[in-house]
Design a protein around this motif. Structure first.
Motif, PDB file in Angstrom:
ATOM      1  N   ILE A  17       0.850  -1.183   0.000  1.00 10.62           N
ATOM      2  CA  ILE A  17       0.000   0.000   0.000  1.00 10.62           C
ATOM      3  C   ILE A  17       0.886   1.232   0.000  1.00 10.62           C
ATOM      4  CG2 ILE A  17      -1.782   1.293   1.241  1.00 10.62           C
ATOM      5  CD1 ILE A  17      -2.605  -1.311   2.590  1.00 10.62           C
ATOM      6  N   ASN A  18       0.626   2.142  -0.918  1.00 12.46           N
ATOM      7  CA  ASN A  18       1.303   3.426  -0.913  1.00 12.46           C
ATOM      8  C   ASN A  18       0.605   4.308   0.116  1.00 12.46           C
ATOM      9  OD1 ASN A  18       1.942   6.210  -1.479  1.00 12.46           O
ATOM     10  ND2 ASN A  18       2.703   5.575  -3.476  1.00 12.46           N
ATOM     11  N   PRO A  19       1.278   4.669   1.219  1.00 13.39           N
ATOM     12  CA  PRO A  19       0.595   5.418   2.278  1.00 13.39           C
ATOM     13  C   PRO A  19       0.158   6.819   1.858  1.00 13.39           C
ATOM     14  CG  PRO A  19       2.925   5.253   2.745  1.00 13.39           C
ATOM     15  CD  PRO A  19       2.673   4.372   1.564  1.00 13.39           C
ATOM     16  N   ALA A  20       0.787   7.353   0.811  1.00 19.51           N
ATOM     17  CA  ALA A  20       0.418   8.705   0.364  1.00 19.51           C
ATOM     18  C   ALA A  20      -0.821   8.688  -0.520  1.00 19.51           C
ATOM     19  CB  ALA A  20       1.587   9.338  -0.384  1.00 19.51           C
ATOM     20  N   SER A  21      -0.867   7.730  -1.458  1.00 21.56           N
ATOM     21  CA  SER A  21      -1.973   7.701  -2.417  1.00 21.56           C
ATOM     22  C   SER A  21      -3.047   6.675  -2.074  1.00 21.56           C
ATOM     23  CB  SER A  21      -1.433   7.394  -3.814  1.00 21.56           C
ATOM     24  OG  SER A  21      -0.915   6.067  -3.866  1.00 21.56           O
ATOM     25  N   GLY A  22      -2.691   5.699  -1.227  1.00 23.32           N
ATOM     26  CA  GLY A  22      -3.632   4.623  -0.924  1.00 23.32           C
ATOM     27  C   GLY A  22      -3.667   3.533  -1.980  1.00 23.32           C
ATOM     28  N   GLU A  23      -2.802   3.626  -2.990  1.00 17.97           N
ATOM     29  CA  GLU A  23      -2.789   2.636  -4.061  1.00 17.97           C
ATOM     30  C   GLU A  23      -2.405   1.259  -3.514  1.00 17.97           C
ATOM     31  OE1 GLU A  23      -0.634   1.807  -8.399  1.00 17.97           O
ATOM     32  OE2 GLU A  23       0.191   3.288  -6.995  1.00 17.97           O
ATOM     33  N   LEU A  24      -3.164   0.246  -3.911  1.00 18.81           N
ATOM     34  CA  LEU A  24      -2.940  -1.129  -3.470  1.00 18.81           C
ATOM     35  C   LEU A  24      -2.405  -1.947  -4.638  1.00 18.81           C
ATOM     36  CD1 LEU A  24      -3.402  -3.325  -1.204  1.00 18.81           C
ATOM     37  CD2 LEU A  24      -5.600  -3.754  -2.310  1.00 18.81           C
ATOM     38  N   LYS A  25      -1.294  -2.644  -4.416  1.00 15.40           N
ATOM     39  CA  LYS A  25      -0.728  -3.521  -5.430  1.00 15.40           C
ATOM     40  C   LYS A  25      -0.630  -4.935  -4.889  1.00 15.40           C
ATOM     41  CE  LYS A  25       2.026  -0.059  -7.910  1.00 15.40           C
ATOM     42  NZ  LYS A  25       3.396   0.306  -8.383  1.00 15.40           N
ATOM     43  N   LYS A  26      -0.739  -5.901  -5.797  1.00 12.19           N
ATOM     44  CA  LYS A  26      -0.738  -7.312  -5.410  1.00 12.19           C
ATOM     45  C   LYS A  26       0.365  -8.055  -6.143  1.00 12.19           C
ATOM     46  CE  LYS A  26      -3.866 -10.005  -7.240  1.00 12.19           C
ATOM     47  NZ  LYS A  26      -5.175 -10.653  -7.535  1.00 12.19           N
ATOM     48  N   ILE A  27       1.059  -8.924  -5.424  1.00 12.47           N
ATOM     49  CA  ILE A  27       2.039  -9.833  -6.017  1.00 12.47           C
ATOM     50  C   ILE A  27       1.558 -11.252  -5.750  1.00 12.47           C
ATOM     51  CG2 ILE A  27       4.416 -10.663  -5.941  1.00 12.47           C
ATOM     52  CD1 ILE A  27       5.269  -7.879  -5.071  1.00 12.47           C
ATOM     53  N   THR A  28       1.313 -12.006  -6.802  1.00 14.44           N
ATOM     54  CA  THR A  28       0.825 -13.377  -6.662  1.00 14.44           C
ATOM     55  C   THR A  28       2.007 -14.331  -6.585  1.00 14.44           C
ATOM     56  OG1 THR A  28      -1.197 -12.859  -7.865  1.00 14.44           O
ATOM     57  CG2 THR A  28      -0.582 -15.179  -7.710  1.00 14.44           C
ATOM     58  N   LEU A  29       1.985 -15.204  -5.578  1.00 14.51           N
ATOM     59  CA  LEU A  29       3.073 -16.141  -5.363  1.00 14.51           C
ATOM     60  C   LEU A  29       2.875 -17.408  -6.194  1.00 14.51           C
ATOM     61  CD1 LEU A  29       3.346 -15.773  -1.478  1.00 14.51           C
ATOM     62  CD2 LEU A  29       4.584 -14.503  -3.248  1.00 14.51           C
ATOM     63  N   ASP A  30       3.868 -18.280  -6.132  1.00 11.38           N
ATOM     64  CA  ASP A  30       3.769 -19.578  -6.785  1.00 11.38           C
ATOM     65  C   ASP A  30       2.519 -20.303  -6.281  1.00 11.38           C
ATOM     66  OD1 ASP A  30       4.338 -22.648  -6.742  1.00 11.38           O
ATOM     67  OD2 ASP A  30       5.841 -21.855  -8.133  1.00 11.38           O
ATOM     68  N   PRO A  31       1.807 -21.031  -7.143  1.00 10.56           N
ATOM     69  CA  PRO A  31       0.578 -21.712  -6.707  1.00 10.56           C
ATOM     70  C   PRO A  31       0.773 -22.644  -5.509  1.00 10.56           C
ATOM     71  CG  PRO A  31       0.733 -21.735  -9.098  1.00 10.56           C
ATOM     72  CD  PRO A  31       2.030 -21.178  -8.594  1.00 10.56           C
ATOM     73  N   ALA A  32       1.996 -23.140  -5.325  1.00  6.08           N
ATOM     74  CA  ALA A  32       2.263 -24.030  -4.194  1.00  6.08           C
ATOM     75  C   ALA A  32       2.399 -23.270  -2.883  1.00  6.08           C
ATOM     76  CB  ALA A  32       3.532 -24.846  -4.451  1.00  6.08           C
ATOM     77  N   VAL A  33       2.561 -21.955  -2.954  1.00  8.88           N
ATOM     78  CA  VAL A  33       2.752 -21.134  -1.747  1.00  8.88           C
ATOM     79  C   VAL A  33       1.442 -20.402  -1.480  1.00  8.88           C
ATOM     80  CG1 VAL A  33       4.210 -19.415  -0.627  1.00  8.88           C
ATOM     81  CG2 VAL A  33       5.176 -20.910  -2.376  1.00  8.88           C
ATOM     82  N   LYS A  34       0.550 -21.057  -0.770  1.00 11.10           N
ATOM     83  CA  LYS A  34      -0.827 -20.566  -0.635  1.00 11.10           C
ATOM     84  C   LYS A  34      -1.067 -19.707   0.601  1.00 11.10           C
ATOM     85  CE  LYS A  34      -2.508 -24.742  -2.947  1.00 11.10           C
ATOM     86  NZ  LYS A  34      -3.360 -25.953  -2.829  1.00 11.10           N
ATOM     87  N   ASP A  35      -0.132 -19.703   1.533  1.00 10.06           N
ATOM     88  CA  ASP A  35      -0.430 -19.065   2.824  1.00 10.06           C
ATOM     89  C   ASP A  35       0.756 -18.279   3.373  1.00 10.06           C
ATOM     90  OD1 ASP A  35       1.100 -21.313   3.257  1.00 10.06           O
ATOM     91  OD2 ASP A  35       0.136 -21.836   5.155  1.00 10.06           O
ATOM     92  N   PRO A  36       1.198 -17.219   2.694  1.00  8.43           N
ATOM     93  CA  PRO A  36       2.284 -16.416   3.272  1.00  8.43           C
ATOM     94  C   PRO A  36       1.901 -15.934   4.668  1.00  8.43           C
ATOM     95  CG  PRO A  36       1.144 -15.186   1.553  1.00  8.43           C
ATOM     96  CD  PRO A  36       0.658 -16.596   1.473  1.00  8.43           C
ATOM     97  N   HIS A  37       2.797 -16.098   5.602  1.00 12.78           N
ATOM     98  CA  HIS A  37       2.480 -15.923   7.021  1.00 12.78           C
ATOM     99  C   HIS A  37       3.138 -14.664   7.588  1.00 12.78           C
ATOM    100  CE1 HIS A  37       2.750 -16.954  11.375  1.00 12.78           C
ATOM    101  NE2 HIS A  37       1.610 -17.559  11.163  1.00 12.78           N
ATOM    102  N   THR A  38       4.427 -14.739   7.923  1.00 13.45           N
ATOM    103  CA  THR A  38       5.147 -13.615   8.505  1.00 13.45           C
ATOM    104  C   THR A  38       6.161 -13.094   7.493  1.00 13.45           C
ATOM    105  OG1 THR A  38       4.871 -14.475  10.747  1.00 13.45           O
ATOM    106  CG2 THR A  38       6.634 -12.882  10.395  1.00 13.45           C
TER     107      THR A  38
END
Length: 258
Positions: A25-46
């Protein structure tokens, strides 16, 4: 959304723990961007950002440790040696080296940030289950043993491990963990209600604080993650009771009486 982290540019990031994405998230504009992980990595945690524009993250159920290079967009993954390791807490030492506790095992993993070589340290106690992790200024790696109720110290140079029982003993269930600017280790004892924040001074090797955390009227409460803010000398945390809390850390703390 699971944990929130801020990169060296002030950008805000969080993990999509149930949909296999990383978000910024860009704190100035509020723009949200997404990065999709490998299909085998379904639950990024920390997830945690280093000063070099590199992020490291764990994926507990997917049995993966990940690395994101923001400059190139490259994603890389490592699989722990044990089939069910559950990579969990992640911290960085002064050299930018990530340390990851493998919660379903008695192992702590690290990756050389230059060679990208993967390595695991095996803790002496077979029943040890490190959940969250912290690093002090000497680059010693500390962990809370959720299964046995101990605070542990791993010396990366020798592999030696020291342990101290938590104030509440085997039933303490240490979860959230951080270190302050005086290298004192803070852990949340979640096996007691209300939860307690306890502090350990590695110089004197004694426990020096035990602070009950109000449960906001809830029958049970758990502090799962917390961080020390150096600018204000405060520990911030969220709870399962629907509250956000802060503890002002004093310069001096006294040894707890038995």
């Amino acid at each position: 959304p699971h944990n929130i982290n801020i990169d060296e540019r002030g950008g805000v990031w969080f993990t999509g723990n149930r949909n296999g994405n990383l978000y910024s998230i860009n704190p100035a504009s509020g723009e949200l961007k997404k990065i999709t992980l490998d299909p085998a990595v379904k639950d990024p945690h920390t997830m945690i950002w280093g000063k070099d524009g590199i992020a490291w993250f764990s994926a507990q159920g997917s049995q993966r440790i990940g690395r994101l290079d923001r400059a190139t967009g490259e994603l890389r993954y490592w699989t722990p040696s044990q089939p069910r390791s559950n990579p969990y807490g992640v911290v960085l030492d002064s050299k930018g080296r990530p340390w990851i506790d493998l919660f379903a095992t008695n192992r702590i993993a690290t990756i050389d940030p230059k060679t990208l070589e993967y390595k695991e340290y095996v803790l002496p106690a077979e029943r040890a289950r490190p959940r969250r992790i912290a690093v002090t200024s000497d680059d010693a790696v500390w962990f809370g043993d959720y299964s046995r109720g101990f605070l542990g110290r791993l010396d990366p140079a020798t592999g030696n491990v020291e342990e101290w029982p938590l104030p509440e003993g085997a039933g303490s269930l240490p979860y959230a963990m951080t270190s302050d600017d005086r290298d004192r280790l803070w852990l949340a004892e979640t096996g007691v209600q209300p939860n307690r924040l306890v502090a350990f001074d590695p110089k004197t090797k004694t426990w020096v604080a035990s602070i009950p955390i109000p449960s906001n009227g809830a029958s049970a409460n758990t502090i799962r993650h917390m961080t020390f803010h150096r600018a204000t000398k405060e520990i911030w945390f969220g709870t399962d009771a629907g509250t956000i809390g802060a503890v002002k850390v004093p310069a001096e703390l006294r040894k707890l009486t038995p």
